[in-house]
Scaffold this motif. Structure first.
Motif, mmCIF file in Angstrom:
data_model
loop_
_atom_site.group_PDB
_atom_site.id
_atom_site.type_symbol
_atom_site.label_atom_id
_atom_site.label_comp_id
_atom_site.label_asym_id
_atom_site.label_seq_id
_atom_site.Cartn_x
_atom_site.Cartn_y
_atom_site.Cartn_z
ATOM 1 N N PHE A 129 0.833 -1.210 0.000
ATOM 2 C CA PHE A 129 0.000 0.000 0.000
ATOM 3 C C PHE A 129 0.862 1.252 0.000
ATOM 4 C CE2 PHE A 129 -2.433 -3.537 1.624
ATOM 5 C CZ PHE A 129 -3.522 -3.487 0.771
ATOM 6 N N VAL A 130 1.938 1.200 0.782
ATOM 7 C CA VAL A 130 2.851 2.335 0.852
ATOM 8 C C VAL A 130 3.534 2.535 -0.511
ATOM 9 C CG1 VAL A 130 5.074 2.938 1.888
ATOM 10 C CG2 VAL A 130 3.141 2.359 3.357
ATOM 11 N N LYS A 131 3.894 1.431 -1.145
ATOM 12 C CA LYS A 131 4.509 1.480 -2.478
ATOM 13 C C LYS A 131 3.510 2.071 -3.496
ATOM 14 C CE LYS A 131 6.399 -1.836 -5.898
ATOM 15 N NZ LYS A 131 7.645 -1.196 -6.300
ATOM 16 N N GLN A 132 2.284 1.571 -3.413
ATOM 17 C CA GLN A 132 1.241 2.067 -4.307
ATOM 18 C C GLN A 132 1.054 3.576 -4.161
ATOM 19 O OE1 GLN A 132 -3.310 1.275 -4.591
ATOM 20 N NE2 GLN A 132 -2.402 -0.621 -3.918
ATOM 21 N N ILE A 133 1.127 4.054 -2.930
ATOM 22 C CA ILE A 133 0.936 5.491 -2.680
ATOM 23 C C ILE A 133 1.986 6.285 -3.446
ATOM 24 C CG2 ILE A 133 1.096 7.318 -0.922
ATOM 25 C CD1 ILE A 133 -0.255 5.266 1.025
ATOM 26 N N SER A 134 3.260 5.906 -3.313
ATOM 27 C CA SER A 134 4.287 6.701 -3.991
ATOM 28 C C SER A 134 4.141 6.590 -5.506
ATOM 29 C CB SER A 134 5.684 6.308 -3.516
ATOM 30 O OG SER A 134 6.219 5.309 -4.333
ATOM 31 N N GLU A 135 3.906 5.397 -6.000
ATOM 32 C CA GLU A 135 3.833 5.228 -7.460
ATOM 33 C C GLU A 135 2.637 5.965 -8.055
ATOM 34 O OE1 GLU A 135 4.148 0.978 -7.977
ATOM 35 O OE2 GLU A 135 6.349 1.075 -7.793
ATOM 36 N N ARG A 136 1.501 5.851 -7.397
ATOM 37 C CA ARG A 136 0.305 6.494 -7.968
ATOM 38 C C ARG A 136 0.302 8.011 -7.768
ATOM 39 N NH1 ARG A 136 -4.650 3.280 -5.902
ATOM 40 N NH2 ARG A 136 -5.740 4.997 -6.919
ATOM 41 N N VAL A 137 0.893 8.495 -6.679
ATOM 42 C CA VAL A 137 0.992 9.958 -6.501
ATOM 43 C C VAL A 137 1.877 10.531 -7.602
ATOM 44 C CG1 VAL A 137 1.972 11.797 -5.029
ATOM 45 C CG2 VAL A 137 0.484 10.058 -4.029
ATOM 46 N N LYS A 162 0.087 10.461 -10.971
ATOM 47 C CA LYS A 162 -0.969 11.488 -11.044
ATOM 48 C C LYS A 162 -0.355 12.879 -11.252
ATOM 49 C CE LYS A 162 -5.193 12.781 -10.979
ATOM 50 N NZ LYS A 162 -6.148 12.348 -12.015
ATOM 51 N N LEU A 163 0.741 13.163 -10.553
ATOM 52 C CA LEU A 163 1.393 14.471 -10.705
ATOM 53 C C LEU A 163 1.913 14.635 -12.139
ATOM 54 C CD1 LEU A 163 3.295 14.788 -7.292
ATOM 55 C CD2 LEU A 163 1.212 15.994 -7.975
ATOM 56 N N ASP A 164 2.475 13.549 -12.671
ATOM 57 C CA ASP A 164 2.953 13.557 -14.061
ATOM 58 C C ASP A 164 1.812 13.900 -15.009
ATOM 59 O OD1 ASP A 164 5.597 13.089 -14.088
ATOM 60 O OD2 ASP A 164 5.484 11.031 -14.868
ATOM 61 N N GLU A 165 0.691 13.206 -14.789
ATOM 62 C CA GLU A 165 -0.486 13.401 -15.636
ATOM 63 C C GLU A 165 -0.970 14.854 -15.569
ATOM 64 O OE1 GLU A 165 -3.530 10.422 -14.621
ATOM 65 O OE2 GLU A 165 -5.016 11.998 -15.068
ATOM 66 N N LEU A 166 -0.868 15.452 -14.389
ATOM 67 C CA LEU A 166 -1.321 16.838 -14.207
ATOM 68 C C LEU A 166 -0.231 17.845 -14.583
ATOM 69 C CD1 LEU A 166 -3.091 16.431 -10.728
ATOM 70 C CD2 LEU A 166 -4.225 16.708 -12.945
ATOM 71 N N LYS A 167 0.939 17.324 -15.004
ATOM 72 C CA LYS A 167 2.095 18.165 -15.367
ATOM 73 C C LYS A 167 2.546 19.038 -14.201
ATOM 74 C CE LYS A 167 1.624 18.109 -20.371
ATOM 75 N NZ LYS A 167 0.936 16.823 -20.321
ATOM 76 N N ILE A 168 2.523 18.449 -13.015
ATOM 77 C CA ILE A 168 3.014 19.138 -11.814
ATOM 78 C C ILE A 168 4.332 18.467 -11.441
ATOM 79 C CG2 ILE A 168 2.551 19.599 -9.363
ATOM 80 C CD1 ILE A 168 -0.438 19.422 -10.020
ATOM 81 N N ALA A 169 5.353 19.270 -11.122
ATOM 82 C CA ALA A 169 6.665 18.705 -10.768
ATOM 83 C C ALA A 169 6.525 17.783 -9.564
ATOM 84 C CB ALA A 169 7.646 19.830 -10.466
ATOM 85 N N LYS A 170 7.213 16.626 -9.617
ATOM 86 C CA LYS A 170 7.119 15.706 -8.484
ATOM 87 C C LYS A 170 7.925 16.248 -7.301
ATOM 88 C CE LYS A 170 10.552 12.336 -10.126
ATOM 89 N NZ LYS A 170 11.656 12.172 -9.269
ATOM 90 N N VAL A 171 7.576 15.778 -6.106
ATOM 91 C CA VAL A 171 8.249 16.242 -4.893
ATOM 92 C C VAL A 171 8.842 15.027 -4.182
ATOM 93 C CG1 VAL A 171 6.641 18.191 -4.625
ATOM 94 C CG2 VAL A 171 6.192 16.040 -3.398
#
Ligand code: CP3
Length: 356
Positions: free
Chosen positions: A230-238, A241-250
């Motif tokens: 679940f923790v892995k899923q959180i980082s991968e999907r966040v 999603k940021l990529d899809e929204l064209k927002i720089a990852k953090v």
């Protein structure tokens, strides 16, 4: 992305260390740095209820800034609580003085899961986003702002147990009695956490920390099944999603408090997080050996070491800095700062870290 026009960042040590870049000094921040050891926080709390502070952006901003005004910290963390998620899912959460969080109507068995709602994150938790945006402006670029969440297993623990517990026996028994329903609940929380973290980045969070504060109740087998995926899923999907929204990852930090070294190594070598937080029972040298060179480590002075005299606190902070080394290291305590910690210890801790 919403255009915020935030002031430029003046101190990027924390972000540089998280990304594995060189730093002039080791960055330091403290879990629960906005809290009861500060007289100005206690004073504020006499006037405002805990969750009212969380839900009022001006109040949350004020309290987030309190430690930043006083100390040479290298990061700020938005004032909130991990339990705002169970609240948004429809459970009552009370903060009782001297007791801590209490959920008077926890989930007694899987049929109670029908009481949970899927929140509209932007609407029901929008106040956290507003607090983040306001705080990013008010910080005037002094230090970066960290957003955070509780991890699914930790939140599941509170939702079933109804509060803190020395055994987490009710919550842990679900893992054996109702493994499928447990996974269903963890997945529901995971989906909400992902939306919640994306919202925080949209609002201006410059890093994210995932608190798996109940990892100490999971042996390697349980960790692999109920925490890691679940923790892995959180980082991968966040990130997706940021990529899809064209927002720089953090940068993302995971803090599985009390996890075994095997479990920590599993997470570190998976590289789904830039930073692994470790509690004070983990030996710095052993952590480095087992995690490898490509992950930043955060931690881990015993919060009780802050009760030693100033010179001792300075010396220990310096020693921990030297043991972890200046590369890929973020100094912190091994868990939240305790409410009666002397202010002079906080100063000595920060000075000790910065002296390396
Ligand atoms: O400064 C910061 O670190 C940001 C604010 C923050 C709080 N809680 C404020 C708080 C953060 C990051 C948290 C996270 C949190 N909340 C965790 C994960 C970290 C950890 O300690 O493992 C957990 C488990 C919680 C749940 C929670 N909230 C507990 C167990 C308690 C009671 C413990 C206590 O210290 O009383 C809280 C209350 C709480 N959250 C306080 C603060 C400042 C103190 C309550 C008060 O002011 O009355």
């Amino acid at each position: 992305m919403a255009q915020h026009n935030f002031p430029p960042l003046k101190n990027d040590r924390f972000l540089r260390a998280a990304r594995g870049e060189d730093v002039d000094k080791i960055p330091v921040w403290i879990m629960r740095q906005a809290g009861r050891y500060l007289p100005e926080f206690r004073e504020f709390r006499t006037k405002h209820d805990f969750f009212t502070i969380c839900q009022t952006p001006e109040y949350a901003c004020e309290v987030t800034l309190q430690p930043i005004r006083r100390f040479e910290l290298d990061a700020s963390i938005i004032f909130s609580d991990i339990l705002v998620i169970p609240q948004a899912m429809g459970l009552t959460v009370e903060m009782r003085p001297g007791v801590g969080p209490v959920l008077p109507e926890p989930l007694a068995n899987p049929s109670d899961m029908s009481r949970l709602k899927r929140p509209d994150v932007e609407k029901d938790l929008g106040y956290v986003g507003k607090a983040i945006t306001l705080t990013r402006h008010s910080l005037e670029g002094k230090v970066p702002l960290i957003g955070f969440t509780g991890a699914p297993w930790t939140l599941m623990g509170y939702m079933i147990q109804g509060g803190g517990s020395s055994t987490m026996a009710q919550a842990r028994s679900w893992l054996y009695r109702y493994p499928e329903k447990s996974i269903e609940l963890l997945q529901l929380i995971t989906d909400i956490v992902i939306e919640y973290l994306v919202m925080q980045v949209k609002a201006g969070a410059q890093a994210l920390q995932i608190f798996e504060s109940h990892a100490d109740y999971l042996n390697d087998e349980l960790f692999k099944k109920y925490c890691f995926p679940f923790v892995k899923q959180i980082s991968e999907r966040v990130r997706a999603k940021l990529d899809e929204l064209k927002i720089a990852k953090v940068p993302m930090i995971v803090f599985p408090r009390g996890a075994t070294l095997n479990s920590l190594e599993l997470l570190a070598k998976d590289h789904s997080y830039e930073v692994i937080g470790v509690d004070w029972n983990v030996d710095p040298v052993e952590a480095r050996q087992r995690f490898g060179p490509d992950v930043t480590v955060q931690g881990n002075m015993d919060p009780c070491a802050m009760y030693a005299n100033e010179n001792e606190v300075f010396k220990r902070a310096k020693e921990i800095g030297e043991k972890f080394g200046k590369t890929r290291y973020i100094a912190n305590l091994g868990h939240g700062i305790l409410p009666d910690t002397p202010i002079v210890s906080v100063e000595a801790f920060i000075k000790g870290v910065h002296s390396v």
